[in-house]
Design an enzyme around this catalytic site. Sequence first.
Site, PDB file in Angstrom:
ATOM      1  N   PRO A 119     -21.295  14.302 -25.445  1.00  0.00           N
ATOM      2  CA  PRO A 119     -19.978  14.388 -24.818  1.00  0.00           C
ATOM      3  C   PRO A 119     -18.856  14.557 -25.840  1.00  0.00           C
ATOM      4  CG  PRO A 119     -21.184  12.447 -24.058  1.00  0.00           C
ATOM      5  CD  PRO A 119     -21.994  13.057 -25.152  1.00  0.00           C
ATOM      6  N   GLY A 122     -15.687  13.813 -27.664  1.00  0.00           N
ATOM      7  CA  GLY A 122     -14.956  12.570 -27.854  1.00  0.00           C
ATOM      8  C   GLY A 122     -15.857  11.421 -28.252  1.00  0.00           C
ATOM      9  N   CYS A 123     -17.167  11.659 -28.332  1.00  0.00           N
ATOM     10  CA  CYS A 123     -18.086  10.613 -28.768  1.00  0.00           C
ATOM     11  C   CYS A 123     -18.390  10.791 -30.248  1.00  0.00           C
ATOM     12  CB  CYS A 123     -19.412  10.710 -28.010  1.00  0.00           C
ATOM     13  SG  CYS A 123     -19.422   9.756 -26.511  1.00  0.00           S
ATOM     14  N   VAL A 124     -18.447   9.672 -30.962  1.00  0.00           N
ATOM     15  CA  VAL A 124     -18.832   9.795 -32.370  1.00  0.00           C
ATOM     16  C   VAL A 124     -20.179   9.137 -32.647  1.00  0.00           C
ATOM     17  CG1 VAL A 124     -16.740  10.276 -33.663  1.00  0.00           C
ATOM     18  CG2 VAL A 124     -17.079   8.009 -32.673  1.00  0.00           C
TER      19      VAL A 124
END
Lengths: 102, 112, 136
Positions: free
Chosen positions: B108, B110-112
Site C-alpha cells: 500500500p 504510504g506504508c514503510v
Amino acid sequence: MSILHTVNKSPFERDALESCLTFATEGAAVLLFEDGIYAALRGTRVESRVREAMGKVKLHVMGPDLRARGLGEDRLIEGIEVVDYSGFVDLATQHDKVQAWL
Amino acid sequence: MSDTIDVEGKQIPVDEEGYLSNLNDWVPAVAGVMAQQDNLELTDEHWDIINFLREYYEEYQIAPAVRVLTKAVGKKLGKEKGNSKYLYSLFPYGPAKQACRFAGLPKPTGCV
Amino acid sequence: MSDTVKKFLYLNRKAPYGTIYAWEALEVVLIGAAFDQEVSVMFVDDGVYQLTKGQDTKGIGMKNFSPTYRTLGDYEVRHIYVDRASLEARGLSADDLIEVAFEDMETEEEIDNIVEVIDSAQVSELMNASDVIFSF
C-alpha cells in the site's frame, strides 16, 4: 526536402510548438504526440496559431496519446489527422528527415 | 533479487518483500500459499477482506493505506468490522500490508 | 510531532503521463494523509489536465492513475480546487472533469463532489492562507 517535425511538449508550458511552427516550411508535416497533443484541441489559447500554421504544414496527432488523456477526437481542430504508432513510422519514412522539437 | 512462490506447481515471481511482481499472476490459490507461509489459515472473514481489497484496487488503482482500508471496510462490511483490532486479529502482520500481499496487490502507498 | 494542524496546499501544474510529476504529486498527497493536517489540492496551468474524465492509457502502455484521484476524499483531502482561467485557456470546463466524493466518518457528512472551479483571485487567497505549499 520535406521534414517531419515532432512536438511532444505542451504548448502552454514550453515554446517547442511555437518554434516548430515558425521554422517549418511549406509542405512539411508536424506530428503532435505525448503532451504535444494538447495543441490539437479546439477552444484553446493556441488554436488560432495552429490553424494559421495549417495553411503551410500538414498536422497529425497521436491517437493513443489523446485517449490516454481522456480527450476524444471530437475535440480536434478539423483537418488534423489522427495516426497511431504505425502511422508515425509511415510518416517518418515518407519524409526525408525527422526534426524533434524537445 | 527475484524470488518465486510455488502455486499449484507453477512458479510465480514475487519481489523481495513477497508481493507478486505481476498483478495478473494472481489466482485465489496464491493467497492460500502465502497464508501457509505466514502460518495462517484463511477463513471466510479473511476472504471478505481479500476480495474487498481486490475490488478496491480494481476501482481506484491503488492499495489503500490501513486507515483508509479500515474506514472503507466499516462502510462496506459493517461497523463491527471497520476497526483495526478486528483487522489485526485476522492479519497479524498488518491488515493493509499482509492482506494486500495475499490479494496480489502492491504494497500500500504510504506504508514503510 | 506538534499538535497544531497546519494547512497544506499541494499545487499541481503539470500534465499527466508526459512527465512523472503528476503521479509523484498524487503519491505524496496519499502518503501525506497520514500526518493529519488540513489538506487541499489545487490544479493550475497544465495541471488541470490531470482531472479529465475518460482517460484510457491502454494505447500508451502506462498505468492509468486517474481513478486514484477519486480516493482523495477517503484520504481526508477536504478540498480540490481548479483554476478557472487555466481550464478556459485549454478549452475545458468543469463538465470535463472527474468528480471526487467526500464523507466525514465522524459526522457522517457527505459531499458528492469536492472538486471546485475557482477564480484566480481565490487561488491567490488560498495560497496566502496556507501554511505550507508543496509544488509539483
